[in-house]
Scaffold this active site. Sequence first.
Site, mmCIF file in Angstrom:
data_model
loop_
_atom_site.group_PDB
_atom_site.id
_atom_site.type_symbol
_atom_site.label_atom_id
_atom_site.label_comp_id
_atom_site.label_asym_id
_atom_site.label_seq_id
_atom_site.Cartn_x
_atom_site.Cartn_y
_atom_site.Cartn_z
ATOM 1 N N LEU A 34 41.989 26.342 25.378
ATOM 2 C CA LEU A 34 41.953 25.542 24.516
ATOM 3 C C LEU A 34 42.237 24.703 23.149
ATOM 4 O O LEU A 34 41.677 23.626 22.577
ATOM 5 C CB LEU A 34 41.510 26.794 23.762
ATOM 6 N N ARG A 35 43.853 23.949 24.493
ATOM 7 C CA ARG A 35 44.579 23.235 23.765
ATOM 8 C C ARG A 35 44.470 23.408 21.889
ATOM 9 O O ARG A 35 44.749 21.845 21.642
ATOM 10 C CB ARG A 35 43.832 21.356 24.062
ATOM 11 N N ASN B 137 50.089 27.320 26.962
ATOM 12 C CA ASN B 137 50.591 25.819 27.243
ATOM 13 C C ASN B 137 50.348 25.275 26.274
ATOM 14 O O ASN B 137 49.700 23.846 26.550
ATOM 15 C CB ASN B 137 50.321 25.521 28.557
ATOM 16 N N ASP C 258 39.376 28.397 33.952
ATOM 17 C CA ASP C 258 40.198 27.545 34.459
ATOM 18 C C ASP C 258 40.196 26.177 33.364
ATOM 19 O O ASP C 258 40.506 25.514 33.791
ATOM 20 C CB ASP C 258 41.065 27.037 35.753
ATOM 21 N N GLY D 282 43.325 19.113 35.433
ATOM 22 C CA GLY D 282 42.509 20.231 34.550
ATOM 23 C C GLY D 282 40.991 19.795 34.466
ATOM 24 O O GLY D 282 40.609 18.199 34.350
#
Length: 444
Positions: free
Chosen positions: A64-65, A95, A304, A323
Amino acid sequence: MTSFDLILRGGRCVLPWGEQEADIGVRAGRIAAIGDLRTASAAQEIDCKGLHVLPGLIDPHVHLRDPGDPAVETIPTGTKAAVLGGITAVFDMPNTTPSITSQEALEGKRAYTEGKSWCDIGFYVGAGKSNIPELAALELQPDVCAIKVFAGSSTGDLLVEDDATLERVMRSGRRRICYHSEDEYRLQERKPLYADGGPHKLHAEWRDVECAFLGTRRLMALARETGRGAHILHVSTAEELEYLRDFRDVATVEVLVNHLSQTDEAYDRLGGYAVMNPPIRDARHMAAAWAAVADGTVDCIGSDHAPHSRAAKERPWPATAAGLTGVQTLAPIMLDHVNAGRLSLSRMVDLMAAGPARVYGAVAKGRLCAGYDADFTVVDLKKTRTIEESWIASPCGWTPFAGMSCTGWPVMTIVRGQPVMREDEVLGTPAGRPVRFDTGLARG
């Protein structure tokens, strides 16, 4: 007269023992009764006749950044995308910027998430070379779904590529560890062979079958040696799937909807919008993934979901960001596979609800059972709809599945007894909570 907070009436319920037309009564956010509730009343009743009621679907693999770049994705927008796509819980990868590798970072993310998530959420903690002594304690946090290890190239300080350090990680703690399995040494050896500006399909040649298979062989040897359970994420090759059948004592398996739905022709059609790690591969590997779904080798399916800006996806390869978006489209695409006869609806539920709950040890999730959280994904198996980018809630605004027609569509998402999406309308305010996990040995 028996009373409930909510009754779902007349839906075809996908229960652990099979499909059955039934009413479901909800009280205090949990399933209180399943059966004939015609004489019962509720503050809210929803007619589900002609629809299928599934246990709330879980996407166990999202990025979800957040913290990171809000122009690409955030927890509010990513979880809104989830509930629009029928997902009631997500497990978010570590990450971010900064990475979630410490108690302080985890607590900060937990506090930030409160009141912002539309669905329930679990958190991964990243393993790095510097935080190994803390991993055993971090994995026991009640809302941590797993430790995540990037054994192939990653961002920030999360790469753990050598066997000695991987073994140290495995000996720190007891719960199942999740792995991005690619061999970093082979990746770096092969990188000079590929010039800038090549076609995107070279991505699958660089990160080839042996790169993934070698990484998985190494991890399985270490898992057996240490006795530490391993969950291999996004398995993408026929070779790995065959090999992993002999390691069911220590390994569970995830495949992605992409590897079940796209082949390498996507590079010609989508360019950089097909680039992901591990890569989309040819039809032989897709066929092997479906065979592994059919024979029980696969434990769960994820998206993903890993959004990037259009500018990052449109850079020439190999500078193209790797991604793809996917949390919002996961359920519609898998329902389309059900309608095409590639798997049964019960098997889909096993892979997308009971399976993730079992692998990660999610408490009271994944089944329609009395006492479980009242999470429901209500679907219309006859509804046909085309995936459009205008529907995508993530700020990046794109999907590699744009233009795909799906038969079978989520029409309602209910989280702990509260409807949060109905017919494309997001309802109320964000009220997602951290998922609870069994912090003993997660089942495999």
